[in-house]
Design an enzyme around this catalytic site. Structure first.
Site, PDB file in Angstrom:
ATOM      1  N   GLU A   1       0.859  -1.192   0.000  1.00  0.00           N
ATOM      2  CA  GLU A   1       0.000   0.000   0.000  1.00  0.00           C
ATOM      3  C   GLU A   1       0.891   1.237   0.000  1.00  0.00           C
ATOM      4  O   GLU A   1       1.948   1.232   0.622  1.00  0.00           O
ATOM      5  CB  GLU A   1      -0.866   0.049   1.269  1.00  0.00           C
ATOM      6  CG  GLU A   1      -1.925  -1.012   1.327  1.00  0.00           C
ATOM      7  CD  GLU A   1      -2.842  -0.826   2.556  1.00  0.00           C
ATOM      8  OE1 GLU A   1      -2.861   0.270   3.145  1.00  0.00           O
ATOM      9  OE2 GLU A   1      -3.519  -1.802   2.897  1.00  0.00           O
TER      10      GLU A   1
ATOM     11  N   LYS B   1       2.439   4.457   1.266  1.00  0.00           N
ATOM     12  CA  LYS B   1       2.608   4.963   2.633  1.00  0.00           C
ATOM     13  C   LYS B   1       2.540   6.480   2.580  1.00  0.00           C
ATOM     14  O   LYS B   1       3.483   7.141   2.160  1.00  0.00           O
ATOM     15  CB  LYS B   1       3.940   4.488   3.212  1.00  0.00           C
ATOM     16  CG  LYS B   1       4.114   4.878   4.657  1.00  0.00           C
ATOM     17  CD  LYS B   1       5.378   4.284   5.230  1.00  0.00           C
ATOM     18  CE  LYS B   1       5.486   4.577   6.706  1.00  0.00           C
ATOM     19  NZ  LYS B   1       5.260   5.971   7.053  1.00  0.00           N
TER      20      LYS B   1
ATOM     21  N   ARG C   1      -1.869   9.811  11.319  1.00  0.00           N
ATOM     22  CA  ARG C   1      -2.765   8.676  11.457  1.00  0.00           C
ATOM     23  C   ARG C   1      -3.990   9.094  12.257  1.00  0.00           C
ATOM     24  O   ARG C   1      -3.890   9.817  13.238  1.00  0.00           O
ATOM     25  CB  ARG C   1      -2.050   7.558  12.206  1.00  0.00           C
ATOM     26  CG  ARG C   1      -2.834   6.275  12.299  1.00  0.00           C
ATOM     27  CD  ARG C   1      -1.960   5.201  12.908  1.00  0.00           C
ATOM     28  NE  ARG C   1      -2.573   3.904  12.868  1.00  0.00           N
ATOM     29  CZ  ARG C   1      -1.878   2.765  12.796  1.00  0.00           C
ATOM     30  NH1 ARG C   1      -0.565   2.786  12.741  1.00  0.00           N
ATOM     31  NH2 ARG C   1      -2.492   1.606  12.793  1.00  0.00           N
TER      32      ARG C   1
ATOM     33  N   ARG D   1      -2.756   9.230  16.671  1.00  0.00           N
ATOM     34  CA  ARG D   1      -1.895   8.065  16.861  1.00  0.00           C
ATOM     35  C   ARG D   1      -1.689   7.756  18.333  1.00  0.00           C
ATOM     36  O   ARG D   1      -1.558   6.629  18.733  1.00  0.00           O
ATOM     37  CB  ARG D   1      -0.556   8.367  16.190  1.00  0.00           C
ATOM     38  CG  ARG D   1       0.643   7.566  16.662  1.00  0.00           C
ATOM     39  CD  ARG D   1       1.142   6.681  15.591  1.00  0.00           C
ATOM     40  NE  ARG D   1       2.362   5.956  15.839  1.00  0.00           N
ATOM     41  CZ  ARG D   1       2.755   5.384  16.976  1.00  0.00           C
ATOM     42  NH1 ARG D   1       2.044   5.506  18.075  1.00  0.00           N
ATOM     43  NH2 ARG D   1       3.866   4.700  17.025  1.00  0.00           N
TER      44      ARG D   1
ATOM     45  N   GLU E   1      -5.046   7.669   6.995  1.00  0.00           N
ATOM     46  CA  GLU E   1      -4.014   8.688   7.097  1.00  0.00           C
ATOM     47  C   GLU E   1      -4.647   9.982   6.587  1.00  0.00           C
ATOM     48  O   GLU E   1      -5.202   9.997   5.481  1.00  0.00           O
ATOM     49  CB  GLU E   1      -2.805   8.268   6.246  1.00  0.00           C
ATOM     50  CG  GLU E   1      -1.579   9.108   6.453  1.00  0.00           C
ATOM     51  CD  GLU E   1      -0.743   8.728   7.694  1.00  0.00           C
ATOM     52  OE1 GLU E   1      -1.177   7.870   8.492  1.00  0.00           O
ATOM     53  OE2 GLU E   1       0.334   9.321   7.866  1.00  0.00           O
TER      54      GLU E   1
ATOM     55  N   ARG F   1       3.986  -4.112  17.375  1.00  0.00           N
ATOM     56  CA  ARG F   1       4.844  -3.870  16.221  1.00  0.00           C
ATOM     57  C   ARG F   1       5.346  -5.226  15.764  1.00  0.00           C
ATOM     58  O   ARG F   1       6.384  -5.691  16.207  1.00  0.00           O
ATOM     59  CB  ARG F   1       6.006  -2.956  16.622  1.00  0.00           C
ATOM     60  CG  ARG F   1       6.799  -2.426  15.441  1.00  0.00           C
ATOM     61  CD  ARG F   1       7.963  -1.552  15.902  1.00  0.00           C
ATOM     62  NE  ARG F   1       7.561  -0.318  16.545  1.00  0.00           N
ATOM     63  CZ  ARG F   1       7.086   0.748  15.906  1.00  0.00           C
ATOM     64  NH1 ARG F   1       6.963   0.722  14.595  1.00  0.00           N
ATOM     65  NH2 ARG F   1       6.759   1.830  16.570  1.00  0.00           N
TER      66      ARG F   1
ATOM     67  N   LYS G   1       7.382  -1.653   6.814  1.00  0.00           N
ATOM     68  CA  LYS G   1       7.477  -0.417   6.032  1.00  0.00           C
ATOM     69  C   LYS G   1       8.734  -0.424   5.177  1.00  0.00           C
ATOM     70  O   LYS G   1       9.774  -0.947   5.563  1.00  0.00           O
ATOM     71  CB  LYS G   1       7.389   0.815   6.933  1.00  0.00           C
ATOM     72  CG  LYS G   1       8.328   0.859   8.093  1.00  0.00           C
ATOM     73  CD  LYS G   1       7.859   1.906   9.109  1.00  0.00           C
ATOM     74  CE  LYS G   1       8.684   1.838  10.372  1.00  0.00           C
ATOM     75  NZ  LYS G   1       8.100   2.552  11.493  1.00  0.00           N
TER      76      LYS G   1
HETATM   77  P1  ATP Z   1       5.237   3.966  13.827  1.00  0.00           P
HETATM   78  O1  ATP Z   1       3.839   4.463  13.659  1.00  0.00           O
HETATM   79  O2  ATP Z   1       5.506   2.693  13.101  1.00  0.00           O
HETATM   80  O3  ATP Z   1       5.742   3.991  15.227  1.00  0.00           O
HETATM   81  P2  ATP Z   1       5.970   6.409  12.628  1.00  0.00           P
HETATM   82  O4  ATP Z   1       4.793   7.054  13.221  1.00  0.00           O
HETATM   83  O5  ATP Z   1       7.301   7.044  12.709  1.00  0.00           O
HETATM   84  O6  ATP Z   1       6.201   4.955  13.164  1.00  0.00           O
HETATM   85  P3  ATP Z   1       6.279   5.228  10.218  1.00  0.00           P
HETATM   86  O7  ATP Z   1       7.171   4.285  10.886  1.00  0.00           O
HETATM   87  O8  ATP Z   1       6.907   6.067   9.200  1.00  0.00           O
HETATM   88  O9  ATP Z   1       5.578   6.173  11.187  1.00  0.00           O
HETATM   89  O10 ATP Z   1       5.048   4.417   9.606  1.00  0.00           O
HETATM   90  C1  ATP Z   1       3.863   4.037  10.222  1.00  0.00           C
HETATM   91  C2  ATP Z   1       2.752   5.049   9.945  1.00  0.00           C
HETATM   92  O11 ATP Z   1       2.522   5.207   8.553  1.00  0.00           O
HETATM   93  C3  ATP Z   1       1.393   4.650  10.454  1.00  0.00           C
HETATM   94  O12 ATP Z   1       1.254   4.860  11.825  1.00  0.00           O
HETATM   95  C4  ATP Z   1       0.463   5.496   9.622  1.00  0.00           C
HETATM   96  O13 ATP Z   1       0.286   6.753  10.238  1.00  0.00           O
HETATM   97  C5  ATP Z   1       1.231   5.758   8.352  1.00  0.00           C
HETATM   98  N1  ATP Z   1       0.650   5.176   7.128  1.00  0.00           N
HETATM   99  C6  ATP Z   1       0.653   5.782   5.934  1.00  0.00           C
HETATM  100  N2  ATP Z   1       0.116   5.014   4.990  1.00  0.00           N
HETATM  101  C7  ATP Z   1      -0.268   3.863   5.587  1.00  0.00           C
HETATM  102  C8  ATP Z   1      -0.878   2.666   5.111  1.00  0.00           C
HETATM  103  N3  ATP Z   1      -1.192   2.494   3.851  1.00  0.00           N
HETATM  104  N4  ATP Z   1      -1.093   1.687   6.024  1.00  0.00           N
HETATM  105  C9  ATP Z   1      -0.772   1.840   7.323  1.00  0.00           C
HETATM  106  N5  ATP Z   1      -0.189   2.954   7.804  1.00  0.00           N
HETATM  107  C10 ATP Z   1       0.070   3.963   6.957  1.00  0.00           C
END
Ligand code: ATP
Length: 589
Positions: free
Chosen positions: A251, A253, A258, A273, A303, A420, A426
């Site tokens: 998907e 990103k 979030r 989040r 998102e 996690r 990712k």
């Molecule tokens: P994490 O949420 O994993 O602790 P983070 O907030 O730094 O880390 P990333 O690690 O970059 O973010 O990636 C996770 C986040 O990506 C998700 O919490 C969500 O907000 C976002 N996201 C964007 N697109 C998607 C998708 N298609 N499916 C799930 N999450 C997505």
């Protein structure tokens, strides 16, 4: 309701305050829970964290210290000046109150019980509108008058939002398992229950009344935010596909914020989040959902991304930050329109969908949404080879995304609340540094600036989160990457977090000029992870008498207000990155 003296809770606080080790802390909490009758247990659970409700309820007791000082003065028959003078000496209003009360005799002392104390704290939190301030001051003063010095110390700390015993969620779950679920080995089902309802009081009541079975039966329900499922990371498409069994749903990103949407008929609540209510910031998102989401009861994840509707393009994350505000929402909504990219459905109609595999949830999501320009499903594609995955990754980047979220499509691909795991991986664009990704670290201390930075902080002591110990070990000292604006903002933002001594959950061998209660999370990049004789991340785990540290850390400019300190990069993640880099280097030589 059974009566329990507030003294029982205050005595437990006093014990907890002296304890540094986690096991002892669990034992002390378990003792407290054993003495607590069932009907009071949820309240005592919240109180042990200095709260009166689960975080997501958004109930803040946090009476400003200046106001609380007036209560203390009223109740002890002194002047506010004297209270403030003592406060300057002790650095803590609770201790100040205790000192001012000690030696005075009163007939009505220690008349407080827990239920009463709780109700009064609720009054302080709930007072609003005209006259709220004086009401709060009067309630707290009344409280202090009836308390022993020891009780008053903790009441004042709770009322000012500064109890700070360092009791994390994980520690509470352990103590509950100890008392009601035949030992800590059974913590996992309790953790799951907590992950789906985010309410330790609710979990406590379930397990105390109906044992493990009752806790296991807790399902996701609209109104109770679900702790978000998180992703692991890997650096290459081949590794990702191998981990996901050869095929995955890739998907886009999106780089936004979030959001977890809870709908009950016409009522919509948006959680961030970190499960804070952000509904008021996004009236436009609510309207999009009102017209495009079919089920009348639902929990959906998406998102939120800033978009340019004319060009039909995504805008950078920084633009979305303009929407993070309490005032001027209408203007901001016009200036920065947003789109919603939906990626999961956790509940629909009367059904908990979290136990269904991803393909079925995705189908249910597609059935639930009527897409429009600004309300869509995440772009997605089933891929089975590394070149296919790489091609789709490039497409995602070209379209303004950060990379891909690669999701398992196997029969085990349930929604793992709060975990996690390896069901989501990712795949992000590489950064220029040696590290694959940025890290999210917690500020736990600060150093005064010199020269041009005199008067501001010059550097921060940053920590990671250690899930096993529920503590924050230090990982680096960062001074680079802060603009003058950042430094000025940081001073104000960090002021309320300053504490006189090392916070209970901070694990540090360095003493900064100022200690900070873990709260603010910043995004940091670095060149590499090295062994360190001073920083305490993974202490003794890679090498005896050494921890891990981040070399050449730099602030990226991104404040992670959407993360709580427990959402920071974990010690395990850091250890994995370190070990992976070492293997790579060993392989290259
Ligand atoms: P994490 O949420 O994993 O602790 P983070 O907030 O730094 O880390 P990333 O690690 O970059 O973010 O990636 C996770 C986040 O990506 C998700 O919490 C969500 O907000 C976002 N996201 C964007 N697109 C998607 C998708 N298609 N499916 C799930 N999450 C997505």
């Amino acid at each position: 309701m059974t009566i329990v003296r507030y003294r029982v809770v205050a005595d437990a606080y006093a014990r907890l305050e002296k304890i540094a080790g986690r096991l002892e802390m669990i034992a002390a909490l378990a003792d407290l829970f054993r003495q607590t009758p069932l009907d009071l247990l949820p309240k005592v659970v919240y109180l042990s964290q200095g709260k009166i409700a689960p975080d997501y309820a958004g109930v803040e007791i946090g009476l400003a210290e200046k106001l609380a000082a007036r209560s203390v003065a009223d109740a002890t028959g002194t002047t506010v000046e004297k209270v403030l003078a003592t406060l300057r000496r002790t650095g803590d209003l609770g201790t100040t109150t205790e000192q001012l009360l000690t030696g005075r005799t009163r007939a009505t002392r220690s008349a407080l019980d827990v239920a009463e104390a709780f109700a009064e704290l609720e009054k302080i939190a709930g007072a609003s509108g005209k006259g709220a301030q004086s009401q709060k001051i009067a309630v707290l003063a009344g409280f202090i008058r009836r308390a022993t010095p020891g009780e008053a110390k903790y009441l004042v700390r709770t009322a000012t939002g500064k109890l700070r015993l360092g009791v994390g969620d994980a520690t509470i779950l352990d103590a509950l398992a100890e008392v009601y679920a035949h030992g800590r080995a059974n913590r996992i089902p309790l953790e799951r229950a907590y992950n789906v309802c985010s309410d330790l009081g609710l979990v406590a009541r379930a397990v105390a009344e109906g044992g493990l079975g009752a806790a296991e039966r807790i399902e996701v329900r609209p109104g109770h935010p679900v702790r978000p499922m998180l992703a692991q990371r890997l650096a290459t498409s081949a590794e990702i596909l191998e981990k996901l069994g050869g095929t995955c749903a890739a998907e886009y990103k999106y780089d936004g914020e979030r959001v977890q949407v809870h709908r009950q008929d016409d009522s919509f609540v948006l959680f961030s989040r970190r499960l804070e209510r952000i509904t008021d910031q996004f009236p436009d998102a609510v309207e999009l959902l009102r017209s495009g989401l079919a089920p009348r009861t639902a929990i959906l994840e998406a998102e939120i991304v800033a978009i340019d509707p004319e060009a039909g393009e995504l805008r950078p994350f920084q633009d979305l930050m303009h929407r993070r505000r309490k005032h001027g929402v209408a203007d901001a909504t016009r200036q920065v329109p947003v789109g919603l990219f939906c990626f999961d459905l956790l509940h629909a109609g009367d059904r908990d969908l979290t136990r269904l595999p991803y393909p079925q949830r995705r189908q249910a999501l597609a059935d639930a949404i009527t897409p429009s320009d600004r309300l869509r499903l995440t772009s997605s594609k089933i891929v089975g080879t590394p070149p296919e995955l790489d091609a789709y990754f490039e497409e995602a980047i070209t379209d303004g995304c950060e990379g891909l979220m690669c999701k398992s499509v196997g029969s085990e691909s349930v929604y793992q609340a709060g975990a996690r795991g390896w069901l989501w991986i990712k795949y992000k664009r590489e950064y220029r540094t040696e590290l694959q990704d940025t890290l999210d670290l917690v500020a736990v201390g600060a150093f005064h600036g010199r020269g041009r930075r005199r008067g501001a902080f010059g550097a921060l002591l940053m920590a990671a989160y250690d899930e096993t110990g529920d503590v924050f070990p230090t990982f680096c000292k960062v001074g680079a990457g802060f603009t003058d604006d950042d430094l000025a903002t940081l001073r104000t933002r960090l002021e309320p977090r300053q504490v006189p001594d090392r916070p209970a959950r901070v694990d540090s061998r360095i003493a900064p000029d100022v200690w900070l209660e873990p709260g603010l999370v910043l995004e940091i990049v670095g060149a590499e992870i090295t062994l360190s004789p001073v920083h305490t991340v993974a202490w003794g785990q890679v090498r005896e008498d050494a921890g891990l540290a981040l070399r050449f850390p730099r602030f990226t400019g991104r404040y992670r207000d959407d993360k709580s300190p427990e959402d920071a990069t974990t010690v395990k993640e850091i250890r994995d990155i370190y070990q992976l880099a070492r293997h790579r280097r060993a392989g290259a030589h």
